[in-house]
Design an enzyme around this catalytic site. Structure first.
Site, PDB file in Angstrom:
ATOM      1  N   GLU A 179       0.796  -1.232   0.000  1.00 24.40           N
ATOM      2  CA  GLU A 179       0.000   0.000   0.000  1.00 24.40           C
ATOM      3  C   GLU A 179       0.830   1.285   0.000  1.00 24.40           C
ATOM      4  O   GLU A 179       0.832   2.035   0.976  1.00 24.40           O
ATOM      5  CB  GLU A 179      -0.961  -0.006   1.193  1.00 24.40           C
ATOM      6  N   GLU A 365      -5.244  -8.614   0.727  1.00 29.00           N
ATOM      7  CA  GLU A 365      -5.906  -8.289   1.999  1.00 29.00           C
ATOM      8  C   GLU A 365      -7.385  -8.047   1.749  1.00 29.00           C
ATOM      9  O   GLU A 365      -7.746  -7.399   0.763  1.00 29.00           O
ATOM     10  CB  GLU A 365      -5.347  -7.012   2.651  1.00 29.00           C
TER      11      GLU A 365
HETATM   12  C1  FCB Z   1      -4.417  -2.185   5.619  1.00 26.87           C
HETATM   13  C2  FCB Z   1      -3.029  -2.514   6.115  1.00 26.87           C
HETATM   14  C3  FCB Z   1      -2.985  -3.612   7.141  1.00 26.87           C
HETATM   15  C4  FCB Z   1      -4.149  -3.522   8.116  1.00 26.87           C
HETATM   16  C5  FCB Z   1      -5.461  -3.372   7.384  1.00 26.87           C
HETATM   17  C6  FCB Z   1      -6.669  -3.311   8.280  1.00 26.87           C
HETATM   18  O1  FCB Z   1      -4.436  -0.900   5.104  1.00 26.87           O
HETATM   19  O2  FCB Z   1      -2.213  -2.912   5.038  1.00 26.87           O
HETATM   20  O3  FCB Z   1      -1.739  -3.568   7.788  1.00 26.87           O
HETATM   21  O4  FCB Z   1      -3.927  -2.536   9.038  1.00 26.87           O
HETATM   22  O5  FCB Z   1      -5.418  -2.222   6.578  1.00 26.87           O
END
Ligand code: FCB
Length: 456
Positions: A179, A365
Site C-alpha cells: 500500500e 488483503e
Molecule cells: C491495511 C493494512 C494492514 C491492516 C489493514 C486493516 O491498510 O495494510 O496492515 O492494518 O489495513
C-alpha cells in the site's frame, strides 16, 4: 462495470470447489503488527516505535513492542493456520531486524529468524508470500529524511538483496511494497501514520521513491531468486461520486487520478496521469531520467487490498485537489465505520482488468473489524465477520466467472493485532488474542473459513 447480485450468496453460498484447485487460500499479517520482540536479537527502532511513543498518536497509547509475541509464538500461529486449511501465508519482513545502520552488514540473527519462519511455513504446507516493506522503516533512515530521500531507495535495495539472497531458495513470491498510498499519504500528508508528517509535496516525493524502489527491486529479486514471482500490493477503492452534479463527478475524477491512476498508470508504463500532474502543480515529485521506465518493470502479479468503496464530493479549497471523501451513510458498516460492499470488490477487479490487463491478481488483503468478545462459553461469535468473508468470496466467484484472473485470496488477518493508529482497540483476526495472556482462540469466522477450506 460488473453488477454482482450479492443475494446470490444466500441462494448459493461460496464453496471452495467453485474456485480453481490451485487457487491460493491464505491469511495475511505484517511484522510490526504481530511480532513484538521489539528489542530482541539486534532489532533497532522503527518509525512506528518512534511514532507510537509520541503522545496522542496511537489511540490507546500502545505500541508494537510485544504485540502478539509472534516472534516467539509463531509455531503455534502456523499450526493454527495449517489446521484452518490454509495453503499460503502472507507475512512481512521487519527491515529494522536486518539493518542497524546505513553502511553496516545484515544482522545474522534477523536473517536467521526469517529463515526459521519460512521453514516453519513450508513444514506446514503454507506457501510463503513475503512482503518486503509493510511500513516499518528503520528510524535511522527516517533521521536522514526517510522515503523523501532518494538514498532510501538504495538502502531498500540493499535490504531486498540481503533478504532475497537468504530466502530465495525457499520463497518464490515477493511483494515489494504494501500500500504505497498509505506509506506516502497517510504517513506524510495526513500525518496519521508514522512518520507523522503533514506535507503534500513530501508525500508525493515519498510516493515516487517508493514506486521507484519497487521498480528497481524487480530485476534484483529476479536475479537472486530462481523462478521468482514479483508484485506489489495496492490499496484500492471503487469510487462513487456523491451526486450526479458535474462538480461531484469532476471531483471524483480528480480523486481517481491520485488515488488509483497515480499508481496503476506508472506501474503499467503510462507515467503519472497528466491531468493529475497538472493539478498537483509545484508539489509534483522530482523525477530523474530513467525513473518512469524503472517503475514500469514488468511484474508477475498485482496484489489488491480491498476494504471499502469511497464516495467523493467536490469541496473547494479542501486538500490539494478540492475533494472530500464522505463517511458512509445509511449502509452497513464494520466497527471501524468502513462500508461493507462486496459488490465493490467485483467492480474494482473488473475495472482494473479492463483498464490494465495486469495479469494474475491476488487479493492480498480483505477483512473486517468488529468488537469481538469472548463469551462465557469461551467462544467468539463473530457471525458478522463470517458473513463478510462469505459475501466477498461470492463476489470474487462472480468476477472470476466473468474472466477476471484472480488466483488467490488472503484474509486480513490471521490473528488480532496492533492496528496502527487504533492500537489494540480494533480486532481484524480470524483468531482472537487475549493480550494479557497471549492465549489464541479460533473465532467462529476462523471456524467458518476452516470448514470452507476443508469443504466440510
Ligand atoms: C491495511 C493494512 C494492514 C491492516 C489493514 C486493516 O491498510 O495494510 O496492515 O492494518 O489495513
Amino acid at each position: 462495470m460488473t453488477t454482482t447480485n450479492i443475494n446470490s450468496t444466500r441462494q448459493h453460498p461460496p464453496a471452495r470447489s467453485d474456485f480453481a484447485p490451485d487457487f491460493l487460500w491464505g491469511c495475511a499479517t505484517s511484522s510490526y503488527q504481530i511480532e513484538g520482540a521489539g528489542q530482541e536479537d539486534g532489532r533497532v527502532e522503527s518509525i512506528w516505535d518512534r511514532f507510537a511513543a509520541t503522545p496522542g498518536k496511537v489511540r490507546d497509547g500502545s505500541n508494537g513492542a510485544v504485540a502478539c509475541d509472534h516472534y516467539h509464538r509463531w509455531p503455534e500461529d502456523f499450526d493454527i493456520g495449517r489446521d484452518m486449511g490454509l495453503n499460503a501465508y502472507r507475512f512481512s519482513i521487519a527491515w529494522p531486524r536486518i539493518f542497524s545502520s546505513v553502511d553496516g552488514q545484515p544482522n545474522g540473527k534477523g536473517l536467521d529468524f526469517y529463515s526459521r519462519l519460512v521453514d516453519g511455513m513450508l513444514e506446514r504446507g503454507l506457501q510463503p508470500w513475503a512482503t518486503l516493506y509493510h511500513w516499518d522503516l528503520p528510524q535511522f533512515l527516517q533521521d536522514r529524511g526517510g522515503w523523501a530521500e532518494r538514498a532510501t531507495v538504495d538502502a531498500y535495495l540493499r535490504f531486498v538483496d540481503a533478504m532475497t539472497r537468504r530466502l530465495g531458495d525457499r520463497v518464490q513470491h515477493w511483494i515489494t511494497h504494501n500500500e504505497p498510498w498509505c506509506t506516502a499519504m497517510i504517513g506524510n500528508y495526513e500525518g496519521l501514520h508514522a512518520p507523522g508528517l503533514k506535507d503534500f509535496k513530501t508525500a508525493l516525493q515519498v510516493c515516487h521513491h517508493v514506486l521507484l524502489s519497487h521498480g528497481k527491486a524487480v530485476p534484483l529479486i529476479r536475479a537472486n531468486v530462481p523462478d521468482a514471482r514479483v508484485g506489489i500490493s495496492l490499496s484500492l477503492h471503487p469510487l462513487r461520486a456523491a451526486s450526479d452534479s458535474a462538480r461531484d463527478q469532476a471531483a471524483s475524477l480528480r480523486h481517481d487520478g491520485l488515488r488509483y491512476r497515480w499508481f496503476l498508470d506508472p506501474l503499467h508504463g503510462r507515467g503519472y496521469p497528466a491531468a493529475t500532474l497538472d493539478a498537483v502543480g509545484a508539489a509534483a515529485p522530482v523525477i530523474e531520467p530513467g525513473d518512469m521506465e524503472a517503475i514500469a518493470a514488468k511484474t508477475d502479479f498485482l496484489g489488491v487490498n480491498y476494504y471499502f468503496p469511497e464516495t467523493i464530493e467536490d469541496a473547494p479549497g479542501e486538500g490539494p485537489l478540492s475533494v472530500r471523501v464522505l463517511p458512509p451513510k445509511d449502509v452497513e458498516t464494520t466497527a471501524l465505520g468502513w462500508e461493507v460492499a462486496p459488490e465493490g470488490l467485483a467492480e474494482l477487479l473488473a475495472r482494473i482488468e479492463s483498464d490494465y490487463h495486469p495479469g494474475p491478481m491476488y487479493i492480498t488483503e480483505n477483512g473486517a473489524c468488529y468488537d469481538d468478545v469472548v463469551g462465557p462459553d469461551g467462544e467468539v461469535r463473530d457471525e458478522a465477520r463470517s458473513r463478510y468473508l462469505q459475501r466477498h468470496l461470492a463476489a470474487l466467484r462472480e468476477v472470476i466467472a466473468e474472466g477476471v484472473p484472480v488466483k488467490g485470496y488472503f484474509a486480513w488477518s490471521l490473528v488480532d493485532n496492533f492496528e496502527w493508529a487504533e492500537g489494540y482497540l480494533r480486532r481484524f483476526g480470524l483468531v482472537h488474542i487475549d493480550y494479557a495472556t497471549q492465549e489464541r482462540r479460533l473465532k467462529d469466522s476462523g471456524k467458518w473459513y476452516r470448514s470452507f477450506l476443508r469443504q466440510e
